[in-house]
Motif scaffolding. Sequence first.
Motif, PDB file in Angstrom:
ATOM      1  N   ARG A 113      -1.626 -16.280   3.537  1.00  0.00           N
ATOM      2  CA  ARG A 113      -2.937 -16.705   3.025  1.00  0.00           C
ATOM      3  C   ARG A 113      -4.045 -15.919   3.705  1.00  0.00           C
ATOM      4  NH1 ARG A 113      -3.069 -22.553   1.057  1.00  0.00           N
ATOM      5  NH2 ARG A 113      -0.905 -23.173   1.147  1.00  0.00           N
ATOM      6  N   GLY A 114      -3.916 -15.756   5.027  1.00  0.00           N
ATOM      7  CA  GLY A 114      -4.933 -15.039   5.799  1.00  0.00           C
ATOM      8  C   GLY A 114      -5.115 -13.610   5.320  1.00  0.00           C
ATOM      9  N   GLU A 115      -4.002 -12.946   5.019  1.00  0.00           N
ATOM     10  CA  GLU A 115      -4.078 -11.561   4.526  1.00  0.00           C
ATOM     11  C   GLU A 115      -4.762 -11.506   3.160  1.00  0.00           C
ATOM     12  OE1 GLU A 115      -0.121  -9.796   6.802  1.00  0.00           O
ATOM     13  OE2 GLU A 115       0.094 -10.759   4.848  1.00  0.00           O
ATOM     14  N   ILE A 116      -4.521 -12.535   2.323  1.00  0.00           N
ATOM     15  CA  ILE A 116      -5.189 -12.598   1.020  1.00  0.00           C
ATOM     16  C   ILE A 116      -6.694 -12.785   1.232  1.00  0.00           C
ATOM     17  CG2 ILE A 116      -5.458 -13.966  -1.106  1.00  0.00           C
ATOM     18  CD1 ILE A 116      -2.398 -14.591  -0.847  1.00  0.00           C
ATOM     19  N   GLU A 117      -7.049 -13.696   2.152  1.00  0.00           N
ATOM     20  CA  GLU A 117      -8.470 -13.996   2.403  1.00  0.00           C
ATOM     21  C   GLU A 117      -9.222 -12.806   2.984  1.00  0.00           C
ATOM     22  OE1 GLU A 117      -7.910 -17.439   4.834  1.00  0.00           O
ATOM     23  OE2 GLU A 117      -7.971 -18.809   3.126  1.00  0.00           O
ATOM     24  N   GLU A 118      -8.499 -11.891   3.657  1.00  0.00           N
ATOM     25  CA  GLU A 118      -9.145 -10.721   4.265  1.00  0.00           C
ATOM     26  C   GLU A 118      -9.578  -9.684   3.229  1.00  0.00           C
ATOM     27  OE1 GLU A 118      -6.411  -9.127   7.137  1.00  0.00           O
ATOM     28  OE2 GLU A 118      -6.501 -10.943   8.367  1.00  0.00           O
ATOM     29  N   LEU A 124     -10.272 -17.549  -2.055  1.00  0.00           N
ATOM     30  CA  LEU A 124      -9.016 -18.304  -2.081  1.00  0.00           C
ATOM     31  C   LEU A 124      -9.289 -19.747  -1.695  1.00  0.00           C
ATOM     32  CD1 LEU A 124      -5.938 -18.248  -2.376  1.00  0.00           C
ATOM     33  CD2 LEU A 124      -5.788 -17.669   0.023  1.00  0.00           C
ATOM     34  N   SER A 125      -9.207 -20.638  -2.689  1.00  0.00           N
ATOM     35  CA  SER A 125      -9.349 -22.060  -2.378  1.00  0.00           C
ATOM     36  C   SER A 125      -7.948 -22.613  -2.122  1.00  0.00           C
ATOM     37  CB  SER A 125     -10.018 -22.800  -3.536  1.00  0.00           C
ATOM     38  OG  SER A 125      -9.092 -23.010  -4.583  1.00  0.00           O
ATOM     39  N   PRO A 126      -7.846 -23.718  -1.353  1.00  0.00           N
ATOM     40  CA  PRO A 126      -6.519 -24.289  -1.070  1.00  0.00           C
ATOM     41  C   PRO A 126      -5.764 -24.659  -2.354  1.00  0.00           C
ATOM     42  CG  PRO A 126      -8.223 -25.375   0.248  1.00  0.00           C
ATOM     43  CD  PRO A 126      -8.917 -24.459  -0.701  1.00  0.00           C
ATOM     44  N   VAL A 141       8.409 -17.779   1.631  1.00  0.00           N
ATOM     45  CA  VAL A 141       9.646 -17.013   1.783  1.00  0.00           C
ATOM     46  C   VAL A 141       9.988 -16.757   3.253  1.00  0.00           C
ATOM     47  CG1 VAL A 141       9.483 -15.912  -0.477  1.00  0.00           C
ATOM     48  CG2 VAL A 141       8.401 -14.814   1.478  1.00  0.00           C
ATOM     49  N   GLY A 142       9.196 -17.333   4.152  1.00  0.00           N
ATOM     50  CA  GLY A 142       9.441 -17.159   5.580  1.00  0.00           C
ATOM     51  C   GLY A 142       8.142 -17.340   6.341  1.00  0.00           C
ATOM     52  N   VAL A 143       8.164 -16.933   7.607  1.00  0.00           N
ATOM     53  CA  VAL A 143       6.955 -16.990   8.426  1.00  0.00           C
ATOM     54  C   VAL A 143       6.744 -15.633   9.084  1.00  0.00           C
ATOM     55  CG1 VAL A 143       7.032 -19.477   8.894  1.00  0.00           C
ATOM     56  CG2 VAL A 143       8.201 -17.900  10.433  1.00  0.00           C
ATOM     57  N   LYS A 144       5.489 -15.308   9.310  1.00  0.00           N
ATOM     58  CA  LYS A 144       5.153 -14.061   9.981  1.00  0.00           C
ATOM     59  C   LYS A 144       5.220 -14.306  11.486  1.00  0.00           C
ATOM     60  CE  LYS A 144       2.062 -10.174   9.738  1.00  0.00           C
ATOM     61  NZ  LYS A 144       1.070  -9.517   8.905  1.00  0.00           N
ATOM     62  N   GLU A 145       5.904 -13.427  12.188  1.00  0.00           N
ATOM     63  CA  GLU A 145       6.096 -13.611  13.632  1.00  0.00           C
ATOM     64  C   GLU A 145       4.858 -13.179  14.407  1.00  0.00           C
ATOM     65  OE1 GLU A 145       8.474 -15.324  14.923  1.00  0.00           O
ATOM     66  OE2 GLU A 145       9.602 -15.515  13.059  1.00  0.00           O
ATOM     67  N   PRO A 150       2.111 -18.008  10.464  1.00  0.00           N
ATOM     68  CA  PRO A 150       1.687 -18.370   9.102  1.00  0.00           C
ATOM     69  C   PRO A 150       2.800 -18.126   8.080  1.00  0.00           C
ATOM     70  CG  PRO A 150       0.735 -16.273   9.735  1.00  0.00           C
ATOM     71  CD  PRO A 150       1.431 -16.808  10.953  1.00  0.00           C
ATOM     72  N   ALA A 151       2.775 -18.938   7.044  1.00  0.00           N
ATOM     73  CA  ALA A 151       3.779 -18.825   5.983  1.00  0.00           C
ATOM     74  C   ALA A 151       3.581 -17.528   5.203  1.00  0.00           C
ATOM     75  CB  ALA A 151       3.675 -20.014   5.031  1.00  0.00           C
ATOM     76  N   LEU A 152       4.701 -16.887   4.893  1.00  0.00           N
ATOM     77  CA  LEU A 152       4.689 -15.700   4.023  1.00  0.00           C
ATOM     78  C   LEU A 152       4.973 -16.166   2.598  1.00  0.00           C
ATOM     79  CD1 LEU A 152       6.742 -13.300   6.302  1.00  0.00           C
ATOM     80  CD2 LEU A 152       4.376 -12.947   5.582  1.00  0.00           C
ATOM     81  N   LEU A 153       4.191 -15.662   1.667  1.00  0.00           N
ATOM     82  CA  LEU A 153       4.323 -16.062   0.272  1.00  0.00           C
ATOM     83  C   LEU A 153       4.949 -14.942  -0.552  1.00  0.00           C
ATOM     84  CD1 LEU A 153       0.738 -17.562  -0.075  1.00  0.00           C
ATOM     85  CD2 LEU A 153       2.860 -18.832   0.290  1.00  0.00           C
ATOM     86  N   GLY A 154       5.761 -15.336  -1.522  1.00  0.00           N
ATOM     87  CA  GLY A 154       6.380 -14.377  -2.434  1.00  0.00           C
ATOM     88  C   GLY A 154       6.575 -15.013  -3.793  1.00  0.00           C
ATOM     89  N   THR A 155       6.913 -14.198  -4.791  1.00  0.00           N
ATOM     90  CA  THR A 155       7.127 -14.721  -6.138  1.00  0.00           C
ATOM     91  C   THR A 155       8.534 -15.313  -6.246  1.00  0.00           C
ATOM     92  OG1 THR A 155       7.778 -12.511  -6.863  1.00  0.00           O
ATOM     93  CG2 THR A 155       5.495 -13.179  -7.274  1.00  0.00           C
TER      94      THR A 155
END
Length: 193
Positions: A113-118, A124-126, A141-145, A150-155
């Motif tokens: 989400r943070g990368e999208i907001e940048e 980006l609303s919740p 699809v996982g978490v960023k280390e 933060p949660a990683l998003l994928g299709t």
Amino acid sequence: QESRVEVKERLAPILEALLLAADQPLSLDQLFRMFMAEGGVTKKDVKAALEVLGKQIEGRAVELREVASGYRLQVRADYAEWVGKLWQERPPRFSRALLETLALVCYRQPITRGEIEEIPGVSLSPNIIKTLIERGWVREVGVKEVPGRPALLGTTPQFLDDFNLKSLDELPSLPEIKDPAQLEAALLRLPAR
């Protein structure tokens, strides 16, 4: 003993019935399992019968389509406007922000989400991520280390199915994605079901 040609000709209408009755795409394995008790039918026969079915319905209002999770029969895009008249409800309209977010997830996954907001110009609303998850188009699809993990998003496969794609490789290519409007335009070119 049936010849291979006779087998595929016999299976084609059975496959048509199965695909018409199914409420979601059926994989080759699922279709093959329907014939296992019969014996003598191979997975290759089922694949050949699908090809026969595809040829038999050429020029008709329906088409056999392979998507990420399998095969389905669907109305050809040429008739979508007519079929749309069956329902009084208008199809959901998605906001520019939702389409931009979905496009970013498609092309840059996995993404947080943070990368999208940048990204400049993307709001980006919740509710946007929540809506995409509820539609079954996006998932964690996982978490960023990094701190906070933060949660990683994928299709999802559902996204591929709904947009008539076998894989993400079929997305329109965007060598350099700088402008969110380009992302939205690419997504709108996809043949939504």
